[in-house]
Design a protein around this motif. Structure first.
Motif, PDB file in Angstrom:
ATOM      1  N   THR A   9       2.908   4.323   0.448  1.00  0.00           N
ATOM      2  CA  THR A   9       2.317   4.130   1.766  1.00  0.00           C
ATOM      3  C   THR A   9       0.805   4.322   1.689  1.00  0.00           C
ATOM      4  O   THR A   9       0.303   5.126   0.920  1.00  0.00           O
ATOM      5  N   LEU A  10       0.112   3.548   2.522  1.00  0.00           N
ATOM      6  CA  LEU A  10      -1.352   3.578   2.563  1.00  0.00           C
ATOM      7  C   LEU A  10      -1.887   3.935   3.946  1.00  0.00           C
ATOM      8  O   LEU A  10      -3.104   4.071   4.108  1.00  0.00           O
ATOM      9  N   GLY A  12      -2.069   3.008   8.182  1.00  0.00           N
ATOM     10  CA  GLY A  12      -1.919   1.916   9.127  1.00  0.00           C
ATOM     11  C   GLY A  12      -1.182   2.328  10.388  1.00  0.00           C
ATOM     12  O   GLY A  12      -0.766   3.483  10.558  1.00  0.00           O
ATOM     13  N   THR A  43       2.580   8.766  -1.260  1.00  0.00           N
ATOM     14  CA  THR A  43       1.494   8.497  -0.320  1.00  0.00           C
ATOM     15  C   THR A  43       0.220   8.296  -1.133  1.00  0.00           C
ATOM     16  O   THR A  43      -0.315   9.248  -1.695  1.00  0.00           O
ATOM     17  N   THR A  46      -3.959   7.448   3.415  1.00  0.00           N
ATOM     18  CA  THR A  46      -3.590   7.543   4.829  1.00  0.00           C
ATOM     19  C   THR A  46      -4.792   7.082   5.645  1.00  0.00           C
ATOM     20  O   THR A  46      -5.509   7.870   6.255  1.00  0.00           O
ATOM     21  N   GLY A  49      -5.795  -0.148   7.848  1.00  0.00           N
ATOM     22  CA  GLY A  49      -5.858  -1.300   6.952  1.00  0.00           C
ATOM     23  C   GLY A  49      -7.254  -1.847   6.760  1.00  0.00           C
ATOM     24  O   GLY A  49      -7.597  -2.339   5.683  1.00  0.00           O
ATOM     25  N   LEU A  52      -9.208  -0.410   3.683  1.00  0.00           N
ATOM     26  CA  LEU A  52      -8.749  -0.582   2.306  1.00  0.00           C
ATOM     27  C   LEU A  52      -9.795  -1.332   1.485  1.00  0.00           C
ATOM     28  O   LEU A  52     -10.588  -2.106   2.018  1.00  0.00           O
ATOM     29  N   GLN A  79       1.315  -0.531   4.803  1.00  0.00           N
ATOM     30  CA  GLN A  79      -0.090  -0.359   5.179  1.00  0.00           C
ATOM     31  C   GLN A  79      -0.331  -0.956   6.559  1.00  0.00           C
ATOM     32  O   GLN A  79       0.574  -1.491   7.201  1.00  0.00           O
ATOM     33  N   THR A  87      -3.760  -8.058   1.154  1.00  0.00           N
ATOM     34  CA  THR A  87      -3.082  -7.226   0.155  1.00  0.00           C
ATOM     35  C   THR A  87      -1.957  -7.997  -0.509  1.00  0.00           C
ATOM     36  O   THR A  87      -1.795  -7.958  -1.730  1.00  0.00           O
ATOM     37  N   GLY A 105       4.399  -3.353   7.452  1.00  0.00           N
ATOM     38  CA  GLY A 105       3.657  -2.457   8.325  1.00  0.00           C
ATOM     39  C   GLY A 105       4.269  -2.499   9.706  1.00  0.00           C
ATOM     40  O   GLY A 105       5.475  -2.739   9.852  1.00  0.00           O
TER      41      GLY A 105
END
Length: 310
Positions: A9-10, A12, A43, A46, A49, A52, A79, A87, A105
């Motif tokens: 996870t990023l 979003g 992770t 956090t 988007g 990024l 994300q 991406t 997402g």
């Protein structure tokens, strides 16, 4: 390592919580995947988007490669949707495995009625685990639709069905199984980049004389041209005078650039004669991703191949 799907996870919208003053990304992989039958969860960031970077996406790529080599059945990357299509295409250009890598997402954060994050993540895991997803590269799954990274665009700012592909989705997730309408197809992956050139994206507009392109201090540029690849005479002169590669895509977001139909100054055939590279069916954002990853290679060949219809 687990043979199940690995999830990174990023941040979003899917991860955002907060009060009436606004929401921010706070939830990590453990919270988002609770109750899902998955393997390793991580992770990696956090953040929204829009924040990024290529460096973060390369970290995601390296993480995903290690998980597949360790036995993971597939990959899911979560994300923000603002840059989800970029991406997806970045990963698709580089992905060397038959195992799928799926991005997803949410359009509604967890505090809103009808929050779509759990359903999207569940569908993405199902797509990543499915045998019929193999050989399809990077996929984008939202709203029970499975999209090819190369074609998908965010076409609405807030609706749950915000993502569209001009040829239509590759398939649908039905009863937690992806059903595909088209056979798998892949291009050869590009080599993993060691550095990222500075590549700008300019949109050609009414009355634009190309001054921004002339002032740009970049390694390469994409011009989102009107129609099938047309710009003003001033922009055409700026493209010809540029000391860096220029790719011309259509700003419409659907359809291909032409090559030899129109012949006026600033037309597609004129720009090709001036040294511009046509993006073909790739939209401007995808063209910028490919140009970033392929700079230093034969750009005309790369865009002719990857900008064509299968």
């Amino acid at each position: 390592m687990s043979s199940k799907v690995a999830v990174a996870t990023l941040g979003g919208t899917i991860s955002m919580t907060g009060s009436g003053s606004g929401v921010t990304p706070t939830l990590g992989a453990n919270e988002l995947t609770q109750g899902l039958d998955v393997g390793e969860v991580t992770t990696l960031a956090t953040i929204p988007g829009a924040s990024l970077t290529f460096a973060i996406l390369l970290e995601v790529f390296d993480w995903a490669v290690a998980r597949i080599r360790g036995g993971a059945r597939g990959i899911v990357v979560v994300q923000g949707t603002d840059t989800l299509e970029e991406t997806a295409y970045f990963l698709d250009c580089l992905w060397p495995f038959d195992e799928p890598i799926v991005v997803t997402g949410a359009m509604r954060h967890p505090g809103l009625p009808g929050a779509d994050g759990p359903a999207n993540l569940t569908a993405a895991v199902a797509a990543a685990a499915a045998a019929n997803s193999r050989g399809r590269g990077a996929l984008l799954v939202l709203n029970d639709e499975v999209h090819a990274a190369r074609w998908v665009r965010k076409a609405h700012s807030s609706r749950q069905d915000a993502f569209r592909s001009e040829p239509g989705p590759l398939g649908l997730v039905v009863e937690q199984h992806p059903r595909y309408f088209h056979p798998a197809h892949r291009f050869e992956p590009l080599p993993r980049p060691e550095a990222f050139p500075r590549v700008a994206l300019f949109e050609a507009t009414l009355g634009d004389d190309g001054f921004l392109l002339r002032e740009a201090k970049v390694d390469a540029a994409v011009v989102a041209a009107t129609g099938v690849g047309h710009v003003s005479t001033g922009m055409a002169d700026a493209i010809e005078d540029a000391t860096f590669p220029v790719v011309v895509a259509s700003r419409t977001g659907a359809g291909t650039t032409f090559r030899d139909t129109y012949a006026f100054a600033g037309s597609e055939s004129d720009l090709i004669k001036r040294g511009a590279v046509p993006a073909g069916w790739l939209d401007p954002r995808k063209a910028r991703i490919l140009l970033t990853l392929a700079l230093g290679r034969d750009l005309l060949q790369e865009f002719t191949t990857r900008g064509s219809v299968y």
